[in-house]
Design an enzyme around this catalytic site. Structure first.
Site: not given
Ligand code: PAF
Length: 290
Positions: A30-31, A36-37, A149-150, A153, A176, A187
């Site tokens: 989500m940018g 971590g990303h 971390k998620d 999900q 990370v 966040r």
């Molecule tokens: O983890 C996230 O950033 C979001 O939940 C994802 C997987 C990009 C879906 O919008």
């Protein structure tokens, strides 16, 4: 690096890559990218070409009282960082293109999405599963990379991919952390000075639990009591849940067994943070991975 703004254009590019039998990798985000990303992108770059990073703040996964409007958006910084890493495509569609008028479908992975985060954020995982299924369908990646971390999900997306016979393999990458242990999250940008210090309580609590497991404690109630005790020492944080669950069913366990997660969530000021530890059986004991 090419920035792709429409679903149709992304589909054409993805179908052309597949026609050449290229191994498409996807990092959905989500940018507001952080290290971590970027670690997910590096993992994707090792295995895939082309690598697509999606940047889409998905309204369907935010509750009405949540932070969709103020969620950080840093498109220029994000694309600059992705360019340095050699990403091939950034997919950044509009909300209207992803969810045109009349859109009615929601993906529900039964059972796994109602507990833990799902209990505190009703509908959240329907929104996540819906957008991820759309991304998988549009881009048809061979591999898709998500941060552990998620953990809930990731488990839900893996279940969805299996149940629906998707050709995408879902890869969970390590958490990370900042030098003081705070798990990286977009966040974290909301945390001011005092809150930033208080936020480390999630990591400290998991760390205290890890020590007890390493000393031989296997009882889930005693381990979560330790976590709660550490939270009580931190007035700046309000715990939501701390549960030890089976890594597959996400159901609570009474004693550690096979592979489990300890999942924690807390409010620090107005910011909701989550973190977890992966607990794996290794021989006669358990290893705890933060
Ligand atoms: O983890 C996230 O950033 C979001 O939940 C994802 C997987 C990009 C879906 O919008």
């Amino acid at each position: 690096m090419e920035i792709i703004r429409t679903v149709e254009w992304m589909k054409q590019v993805a179908r052309a890559a597949q026609a050449k039998e290229r191994l498409v990798g996807l990092v959905p985000t989500m940018g507001a990218l952080h290290e971590g990303h970027l670690s997910l992108v590096r993992a994707a770059k090792k295995e895939c070409s082309p690598v697509v990073v999606s940047i889409f703040v998905n309204p369907k996964q935010f509750g009405p009282a949540e932070d969709f409007q103020k969620y950080p958006r840093h498109m220029e910084q994000d694309t600059a960082a992705l360019e340095v890493l050699g990403v091939d495509y950034v997919f950044a569609p509009s909300v209207a293109d992803m969810y045109p008028d009349g859109f009615r479908t929601a993906v529900n992975v039964e059972g796994l999405g109602d507990r833990l985060e799902g209990r505190s954020r009703p509908g959240h995982f329907h929104g996540v599963a819906t957008v991820v299924l759309k991304l998988f369908e549009i881009i048809q990646p061979r591999f898709a990379y998500f941060g552990r971390k998620d953990a809930q999900q990731v488990r839900i997306i893996q279940q969805m991919a299996g149940d629906l016979n998707l050709d995408t393999q879902v890869i969970a990458c390590p958490i990370v952390r900042e030098p003081d242990g705070l798990a990286m999250s977009s966040r974290n940008a909301y945390l001011n000075g005092g809150d930033r210090q208080a936020a480390t309580v999630l990591y400290r609590a998991l760390g205290a639990m890890k020590k007890e497991i390493e000393a031989g404690e296997l009882d889930a109630a005693r381990l979560t009591a330790t976590i709660r005790r550490i939270f009580e020492t931190e007035p700046g944080a309000a715990p939501d849940y701390a549960e030890i669950v089976d890594a597959d069913s996400l159901e609570p366990v009474i004693r550690l067994r096979k592979t489990c997660y300890t999942l924690v969530a807390a409010f620090v000021g107005k910011t909701r943070l989550i973190d977890n530890a992966l607990i794996e059986e290794s021989g006669d004991s358990f290893s705890v991975n933060l």
